[in-house]
Design an enzyme around this catalytic site. Sequence first.
Site, mmCIF file in Angstrom:
data_model
loop_
_atom_site.group_PDB
_atom_site.id
_atom_site.type_symbol
_atom_site.label_atom_id
_atom_site.label_comp_id
_atom_site.label_asym_id
_atom_site.label_seq_id
_atom_site.Cartn_x
_atom_site.Cartn_y
_atom_site.Cartn_z
ATOM 1 N N THR A 1 -4.593 -9.835 -8.711
ATOM 2 C CA THR A 1 -3.970 -9.582 -7.335
ATOM 3 C C THR A 1 -2.524 -10.380 -7.196
ATOM 4 O O THR A 1 -2.310 -11.486 -7.874
ATOM 5 C CB THR A 1 -4.889 -10.151 -6.190
ATOM 6 O OG1 THR A 1 -4.148 -9.995 -4.801
ATOM 7 C CG2 THR A 1 -5.196 -11.747 -6.431
ATOM 8 N N ARG A 2 -1.751 -10.050 -6.221
ATOM 9 C CA ARG A 2 -0.515 -10.841 -6.065
ATOM 10 C C ARG A 2 -0.138 -10.827 -4.373
ATOM 11 O O ARG A 2 0.861 -11.075 -4.039
ATOM 12 C CB ARG A 2 0.825 -10.206 -6.447
ATOM 13 C CG ARG A 2 1.097 -8.813 -5.943
ATOM 14 C CD ARG A 2 2.397 -8.232 -6.720
ATOM 15 N NE ARG A 2 3.140 -7.302 -5.877
ATOM 16 C CZ ARG A 2 2.978 -6.034 -5.966
ATOM 17 N NH1 ARG A 2 2.306 -5.396 -6.996
ATOM 18 N NH2 ARG A 2 4.018 -5.222 -5.267
ATOM 19 N N HIS B 1 -7.079 -8.712 2.249
ATOM 20 C CA HIS B 1 -7.335 -8.383 3.561
ATOM 21 C C HIS B 1 -8.580 -7.756 3.046
ATOM 22 O O HIS B 1 -9.308 -7.699 2.073
ATOM 23 C CB HIS B 1 -6.435 -7.243 4.034
ATOM 24 C CG HIS B 1 -5.925 -6.340 3.060
ATOM 25 N ND1 HIS B 1 -6.915 -5.324 2.555
ATOM 26 C CD2 HIS B 1 -4.763 -6.050 2.720
ATOM 27 C CE1 HIS B 1 -5.977 -4.448 1.659
ATOM 28 N NE2 HIS B 1 -4.895 -4.812 2.045
ATOM 29 N N HIS C 1 -9.299 -5.388 0.090
ATOM 30 C CA HIS C 1 -9.494 -6.182 -1.077
ATOM 31 C C HIS C 1 -10.989 -6.471 -1.082
ATOM 32 O O HIS C 1 -11.625 -6.651 -2.283
ATOM 33 C CB HIS C 1 -8.615 -7.406 -1.377
ATOM 34 C CG HIS C 1 -7.026 -6.947 -1.139
ATOM 35 N ND1 HIS C 1 -6.264 -7.470 -0.326
ATOM 36 C CD2 HIS C 1 -6.233 -6.059 -1.960
ATOM 37 C CE1 HIS C 1 -5.186 -7.036 -0.480
ATOM 38 N NE2 HIS C 1 -5.113 -6.287 -1.379
ATOM 39 N N ARG D 1 -5.213 1.504 -5.863
ATOM 40 C CA ARG D 1 -4.213 2.363 -5.522
ATOM 41 C C ARG D 1 -2.798 1.921 -5.715
ATOM 42 O O ARG D 1 -2.745 0.783 -5.593
ATOM 43 C CB ARG D 1 -4.518 2.797 -4.094
ATOM 44 C CG ARG D 1 -3.364 3.996 -3.769
ATOM 45 C CD ARG D 1 -3.384 4.163 -2.079
ATOM 46 N NE ARG D 1 -2.569 5.286 -1.535
ATOM 47 C CZ ARG D 1 -1.256 4.689 -1.338
ATOM 48 N NH1 ARG D 1 -0.835 3.581 -1.347
ATOM 49 N NH2 ARG D 1 -0.593 5.664 -0.908
#
Lengths: 382, 66
Positions: free
Chosen positions: A192-193, A197, A200, A286
């Site tokens: 992740t970067r 939310h 995730h 996605r």
Amino acid sequence: MVSQPHGGRLVRRVAHGRRRERLLEEAQGMPQLELDDTRAADVANIAHGAYSPLEGFLTEEDYESVLLHMRLSNDLPWPIPIVLDTPSEAARDWGVGDEIALTHRGRMLAVMSVEDIYAWDRAEYAERVYRTTDPGHPGVAKLGEMGGLLVGGRLELLEEPPEPFQALRLWPIETRVLFRERGWRTIVAFQTRNVPHLGHEYVQKAALTFTDGLLIHPLVGWKKPGDFRDEVIIRAYEELIRHYYPPNSVVLSVLRMQMRYAGPREAVFHAIVRKNYGATHFIVGRDHAGVGSYYGPYEAWDIFREFPDLGITPLFIRESFYCTKCGGMVNEKICPHGDEHRIRISGTKLRSLLANKQMPPETMMRREVAQVVMEFDNPFTE
Amino acid sequence: MSIPVTLYKRIQELIKDTGFTSVSQFVVYVLRDVVAEMEREKLQAEGLSEEERERILEKLRRLGYI
């Protein structure tokens, strides 16, 4: 069981004890090359095995093979060239067989054997890796900052580069020991970067349902302006895990590395790195590692078909959203209801709400996470 | 590398209407998969000395992971 390192052996090229003292002394007399934070991170990642089987920066043969075929010259999958650039003037007096000292912020970082010095074509690199030469692409723009020559060769780390998140930095050998200590045989990794939310959280828990443990592995390091700052992401995840994840189900650790925004190629690269950390599965969402509209929403899934020998299982999870009819977070595959029931999570809207210190709806972000993010005056990189 | 004609024709038939554009492409795909699996079975995890393992465990305890 915990994944084998990519290429079968975890690279460990960190000098210790008397060898380190001797090399530090010898390095004083070597030609020196000062590295920026990004390259220093690559040096540490190579030395600690995060980039196994790489033992140094790519030589020309491997560079060309990676560029053209997304494989090293020994056919092992490898989609992103890991290279060390230098201005032509700096390399003028070097030759193959020389040793050079790599410095970072004025301190000795590593010694490197010069096995190759070669020219490279930025446009070709951009076209192959980023599928665009548009200077508006952040990865393409970064290429413009690089020197005219590339230097390949094995290295040995002498000093760890500084790490602001020291307490959360684990190297591959350490996560492997940790996973075995916890009795985890299957581990799903999440790259992740962004701050988390509900979407995730949903994909992580969906994957965790079928594995022993979850490695949440935020990428910290250079990112484009407008992305969330590293410290905001870390604090947000700490809060999320504390409130919403079962104890001992998650390992939160940071990976210091440049974000390249290379979409499909970078998705495979991210998977390989997490394989080196011991993960057996890797979540590919996605538009993984995408930016703007340079890549199709699921192009990063298609590319995995070219690597049946990757050695880590990608988990492709579609866009998730809140469905008022289903009564919870779902995704396109499992929700039969129409758009009128779907509350999609818009990254743009979320950023705008957080930037304006407005609490997002609970169908988008956990209240506790939003509160932590809003404690920062400016949560975005500039 | 040669393969029996009967096998060649069988593969040719099999890959019709798939993403594979040639028998060679299909064979390379399958071989990569098989070779990787065989390599995995041969490999053994690199051993750690007890001292090193203990040092890592100590770091993990100190950081709260264990």
